[in-house]
Motif scaffolding. Structure first.
Motif, PDB file in Angstrom:
ATOM      1  N   GLY A   1       1.198  -0.850   0.284  1.00  0.00           N
ATOM      2  CA  GLY A   1      -0.284  -0.065  -0.140  1.00  0.00           C
ATOM      3  C   GLY A   1       1.219   0.940  -0.265  1.00  0.00           C
ATOM      4  N   GLN A   2       2.122   1.234  -0.530  1.00  0.00           N
ATOM      5  CA  GLN A   2       2.873   1.867   0.319  1.00  0.00           C
ATOM      6  C   GLN A   2       3.736   2.251  -1.197  1.00  0.00           C
ATOM      7  N   ARG A   3       4.046   3.350  -2.120  1.00  0.00           N
ATOM      8  CA  ARG A   3       4.829   3.486  -2.766  1.00  0.00           C
ATOM      9  C   ARG A   3       6.078   3.408  -2.528  1.00  0.00           C
ATOM     10  N   VAL A   4       6.622   2.765  -3.149  1.00  0.00           N
ATOM     11  CA  VAL A   4       8.473   2.206  -3.028  1.00  0.00           C
ATOM     12  C   VAL A   4       9.462   2.453  -4.515  1.00  0.00           C
ATOM     13  N   ILE A   5      10.696   2.056  -4.273  1.00  0.00           N
ATOM     14  CA  ILE A   5      11.223   1.739  -4.999  1.00  0.00           C
ATOM     15  C   ILE A   5      12.987   1.355  -4.786  1.00  0.00           C
ATOM     16  N   LEU A   6      13.037   0.118  -5.161  1.00  0.00           N
ATOM     17  CA  LEU A   6      13.634  -0.779  -4.366  1.00  0.00           C
ATOM     18  C   LEU A   6      15.284  -0.285  -4.912  1.00  0.00           C
ATOM     19  N   ASP A   7      16.257  -0.753  -3.947  1.00  0.00           N
ATOM     20  CA  ASP A   7      17.850  -0.616  -3.566  1.00  0.00           C
ATOM     21  C   ASP A   7      18.580  -0.922  -4.782  1.00  0.00           C
ATOM     22  N   ALA A   8      17.966  -1.487  -5.625  1.00  0.00           N
ATOM     23  CA  ALA A   8      18.855  -1.509  -6.871  1.00  0.00           C
ATOM     24  C   ALA A   8      18.247  -0.448  -7.408  1.00  0.00           C
ATOM     25  N   GLU A   9      17.554  -0.312  -7.848  1.00  0.00           N
ATOM     26  CA  GLU A   9      16.625   1.335  -8.739  1.00  0.00           C
ATOM     27  C   GLU A   9      17.895   2.631  -7.895  1.00  0.00           C
TER      28      GLU A   9
ATOM     29  N   PHE B   1      12.474   1.454  -0.192  1.00  0.00           N
ATOM     30  CA  PHE B   1      11.888   3.055   0.176  1.00  0.00           C
ATOM     31  C   PHE B   1      11.019   3.559  -0.707  1.00  0.00           C
ATOM     32  N   THR B   2      10.709   4.162   0.892  1.00  0.00           N
ATOM     33  CA  THR B   2       9.373   5.336   0.728  1.00  0.00           C
ATOM     34  C   THR B   2      10.268   6.395   0.146  1.00  0.00           C
ATOM     35  N   GLU B   3       9.155   7.506  -0.036  1.00  0.00           N
ATOM     36  CA  GLU B   3       9.989   8.921  -0.543  1.00  0.00           C
ATOM     37  C   GLU B   3      10.424   8.886   0.383  1.00  0.00           C
ATOM     38  N   HIS B   4      10.760   9.363   1.603  1.00  0.00           N
ATOM     39  CA  HIS B   4      10.999   9.758   2.459  1.00  0.00           C
ATOM     40  C   HIS B   4      12.637   8.886   2.573  1.00  0.00           C
ATOM     41  N   GLY B   5      12.435   7.854   2.431  1.00  0.00           N
ATOM     42  CA  GLY B   5      13.824   7.059   3.038  1.00  0.00           C
ATOM     43  C   GLY B   5      14.531   7.097   1.927  1.00  0.00           C
ATOM     44  N   ALA B   6      14.186   7.291   0.784  1.00  0.00           N
ATOM     45  CA  ALA B   6      14.654   7.758  -0.841  1.00  0.00           C
ATOM     46  C   ALA B   6      15.338   9.087  -0.142  1.00  0.00           C
ATOM     47  N   ILE B   7      14.710   9.476   0.295  1.00  0.00           N
ATOM     48  CA  ILE B   7      16.019  11.084   0.805  1.00  0.00           C
ATOM     49  C   ILE B   7      16.988  10.712   1.452  1.00  0.00           C
ATOM     50  N   MET B   8      16.725  10.157   2.796  1.00  0.00           N
ATOM     51  CA  MET B   8      17.116   9.989   3.764  1.00  0.00           C
ATOM     52  C   MET B   8      18.331   9.198   3.771  1.00  0.00           C
ATOM     53  N   ALA B   9      18.200   8.054   2.195  1.00  0.00           N
ATOM     54  CA  ALA B   9      19.312   7.706   1.665  1.00  0.00           C
ATOM     55  C   ALA B   9      20.445   8.549   0.841  1.00  0.00           C
ATOM     56  N   ALA B  10      19.690   9.321   0.339  1.00  0.00           N
ATOM     57  CA  ALA B  10      20.912  10.794  -0.046  1.00  0.00           C
ATOM     58  C   ALA B  10      21.689  10.995   0.999  1.00  0.00           C
ATOM     59  N   THR B  11      21.164  11.891   2.029  1.00  0.00           N
ATOM     60  CA  THR B  11      21.511  12.539   3.122  1.00  0.00           C
ATOM     61  C   THR B  11      22.489  11.360   3.551  1.00  0.00           C
ATOM     62  N   VAL B  12      22.056   9.953   3.421  1.00  0.00           N
ATOM     63  CA  VAL B  12      23.702   9.492   4.375  1.00  0.00           C
ATOM     64  C   VAL B  12      24.658   8.656   3.801  1.00  0.00           C
ATOM     65  N   LEU B  13      24.318   8.626   2.216  1.00  0.00           N
ATOM     66  CA  LEU B  13      25.433   8.858   0.904  1.00  0.00           C
ATOM     67  C   LEU B  13      26.118   9.792   0.997  1.00  0.00           C
TER      68      LEU B  13
END
Length: 173
Positions: free
Chosen positions: A14-22, A83-95
Motif C-alpha cells: 500500500g506504499q509507493r516505494v523504489i527498490l534498493d538496486a534502482e 524505500f519510501t519517498e522519505h527513505g529515498a531522501i534519507m538514503a541520499a543524505t546518508v550517502l
C-alpha cells in the motif's frame, strides 16, 4: 529524468516505494554500498522509511514484467530493500555524494508526480460513480416513460353495445 524515475516506483504494501538496486543506480553507487550505508545508519530508517521485502514479494517481483533490474545475481539470503519517498531522501543524505544529493531532487519530484496522478484518478473515479448513479436513475425514468407510451399505444377496446333492445339489469345507465 522524472519520467524514468516514476517508472521505477512500485506500490508494495500500500506504499509507493523504489527498490534498493534502482535507487543505488540513480545515486550512482553499487547496491551493496547503499545497503551498507543504510545498515550503518539504521536508526535513520524506521519502518515507514524502508522495509525488507518478503520472499513472496521478491518472487512476485522477479516474475513481474515491470521490474527492470535483474535480481538473479542478488544474494538470495537478503531480499531487496524497498524505500519510501522519505527513505529515498534519507538514503541520499546518508550517502552524501554530490550525485545522490542532485538525484534526490528528481526522486522527490517523481514521488510528488505520482501522488498527483493518483489524486486525479480518485477524483475521476468519484465523478464516474456519480455519473453512473445518475444514469441508473435516468434509465429507470426512461423505462417508465416507454411503458406508459406502450400503454397509450394499445388502448383497451371500446365497449360496444349490441344492436337492438337488450335487457341487462346489472348495468346502470
Amino acid at each position: 529524468m522524472v519520467e524514468q524515475i516514476s517508472r521505477s516506483i512500485l506500490i508494495l504494501r500500500g506504499q509507493r516505494v523504489i527498490l534498493d538496486a534502482e535507487l543505488a543506480a540513480l545515486y550512482g553507487v553499487a547496491t551493496k554500498v547503499l545497503n551498507q550505508a543504510v545498515k550503518r545508519n539504521a536508526e535513520r530508517f524506521p519502518e515507514d522509511f524502508m522495509f525488507r521485502l518478503t520472499r513472496t514479494e521478491t518472487e512476485a517481483l522477479n516474475r513481474s514484467q515491470f521490474v527492470t533490474g535483474s535480481q538473479k545475481h542478488r544474494d538470495p539470503r537478503f531480499p531487496p530493500l524497498a524505500f519510501t519517498e522519505h527513505g529515498a531522501i534519507m538514503a541520499a543524505t546518508v550517502l552524501n555524494s554530490p550525485r545522490a544529493v542532485e538525484m534526490s531532487v528528481y526522486v522527490v519530484r517523481a514521488f510528488v508526480r505520482l501522488r498527483e496522478l493518483l489524486a486525479s484518478n480518485t477524483v475521476l473515479a468519484r465523478k464516474l460513480n456519480e455519473l453512473e448513479g445518475k444514469l441508473k436513475n435516468h434509465d429507470e425514468a426512461i423505462v417508465a416513460i416507454l411503458s406508459a407510451i406502450r400503454e397509450l399505444m394499445n388502448p383497451p377496446p371500446p365497449k360496444r353495445r349490441g344492436i337492438g333492445f337488450t335487457a341487462n339489469l346489472d348495468e346502470k345507465s
